[in-house]
Scaffold this active site. Sequence first.
Site, PDB file in Angstrom:
ATOM      1  N   ASP A 149      36.599  37.493  53.393  1.00 52.82           N
ATOM      2  CA  ASP A 149      36.681  36.067  53.038  1.00 52.82           C
ATOM      3  C   ASP A 149      38.042  35.755  52.398  1.00 52.82           C
ATOM      4  O   ASP A 149      38.308  34.603  52.047  1.00 52.82           O
ATOM      5  CB  ASP A 149      35.548  35.709  52.070  1.00 52.82           C
ATOM      6  CG  ASP A 149      34.882  34.391  52.455  1.00 52.82           C
ATOM      7  OD1 ASP A 149      35.303  33.794  53.461  1.00 52.82           O
ATOM      8  OD2 ASP A 149      33.950  33.974  51.750  1.00 52.82           O
ATOM      9  N   LYS A 186      25.312  33.194  60.100  1.00 57.04           N
ATOM     10  CA  LYS A 186      26.304  34.274  60.115  1.00 57.04           C
ATOM     11  C   LYS A 186      25.686  35.542  60.686  1.00 57.04           C
ATOM     12  O   LYS A 186      26.290  36.235  61.501  1.00 57.04           O
ATOM     13  CB  LYS A 186      26.834  34.531  58.693  1.00 57.04           C
ATOM     14  CG  LYS A 186      27.830  33.462  58.249  1.00 57.04           C
ATOM     15  CD  LYS A 186      28.184  33.551  56.780  1.00 57.04           C
ATOM     16  CE  LYS A 186      29.066  32.365  56.377  1.00 57.04           C
ATOM     17  NZ  LYS A 186      29.260  32.229  54.940  1.00 57.04           N
ATOM     18  N   GLN A 189      28.107  35.163  49.482  1.00 48.87           N
ATOM     19  CA  GLN A 189      27.923  33.738  49.764  1.00 48.87           C
ATOM     20  C   GLN A 189      28.033  32.939  48.465  1.00 48.87           C
ATOM     21  O   GLN A 189      27.318  33.192  47.500  1.00 48.87           O
ATOM     22  CB  GLN A 189      26.546  33.515  50.428  1.00 48.87           C
ATOM     23  CG  GLN A 189      26.276  32.088  50.839  1.00 48.87           C
ATOM     24  CD  GLN A 189      27.187  31.598  51.966  1.00 48.87           C
ATOM     25  OE1 GLN A 189      27.454  32.304  52.928  1.00 48.87           O
ATOM     26  NE2 GLN A 189      27.672  30.383  51.836  1.00 48.87           N
TER      27      GLN A 189
END
Length: 292
Positions: free
Chosen positions: A125, A58, A102
């Site tokens: 997200d 990422k 994460q």
Amino acid sequence: MNTSIETQLIDGKAFAEKMTKEVAAQVAELQQTTGVTPGLAVILVGNDPASEVYVRNKTKQTHKVGMRSFMHLLPETTTQQELLTLIQRLNNDPDIHGILVQLPLPKHLDSDPIIQAILPEKDVDGLTAYNAGKLTLGHTDGFIPCTPLGCLLLLQQELSNLRGLNALVIGASNLMGKPMAQLLLNQGCTVTIAHIDTRNTEELARQADILIVATGCKELVKGSWVKKGAVIIDVGINRITTEENKVKLVGDVAFHETLGIASKITPVPGGVGPVTISCLLYNALSAAKKKK
Ligand code: NAD
């Protein structure tokens, strides 16, 4: 007659490269016209090897498109309060447009209050109640979780119209299965969700024109479960050790068994994974555009 058909591979890598280039061009334009450089903060707690690989990828891609990357690598011993304090700080930082935690977090941390502490406009997200609610109501201005968004974009590339198709989503997590089902419903599919307690998943799969599998169970879906001509999106990423003692990635679908039955399938690796990262960059860009 039981004739086999040619199964096409859905090239997620090529799709992601195209999407990433478009994002990079828009980042450059945003910088030129407004002076704003999108900033993405990624928080990783502990040292789960798979998560470390995802986070590294990422960061690399974030730099590649010209965004600023703010990496927070925290020790396994990080407390709930320390993480909440960091999120508050990032919420208040004008250089940061997107925040990603994460997952999974180490077991001693309660992930839901941590996710819900992210400001909805920085929730790239799409996991806060606000953004999940927007998706459920069919509002198009919220953030959609990156992996299901990537799956939908691949399906839209491969199928001209999703309306009226039978879709089965196997897996019902907040990160993947639930938003995926909602996205497909919003596209006019007839959607069924199967999960660990579903008793007839195999039977449901045989009726599906679109099969999306996100369970974390390696090669769960067998060739015999697949309707002829179905389109399969395999989200699973499972690490196995081969007889030659090499580590290999496999999906949640017994890939080789579906060849000749499915019309299209995403490979693992090279299917959904790369598109997920492009969608994250796209969401971070959108967050920065909204703030400009
Ligand atoms: P999760 O563990 O949170 O959820 C798994 C879901 O699958 C649950 O709803 C569970 O009920 C269901 N399930 C488990 N076993 C099942 C079975 N035998 N039959 C039917 N349903 C079953 O996992 P997740 O975060 O949704 O991730 C799922 C998979 O997708 C994992 O392999 C993960 O690595 C992968 N993943 C890939 C990407 C990507 O970018 N490609 C992104 C996220 C997750």
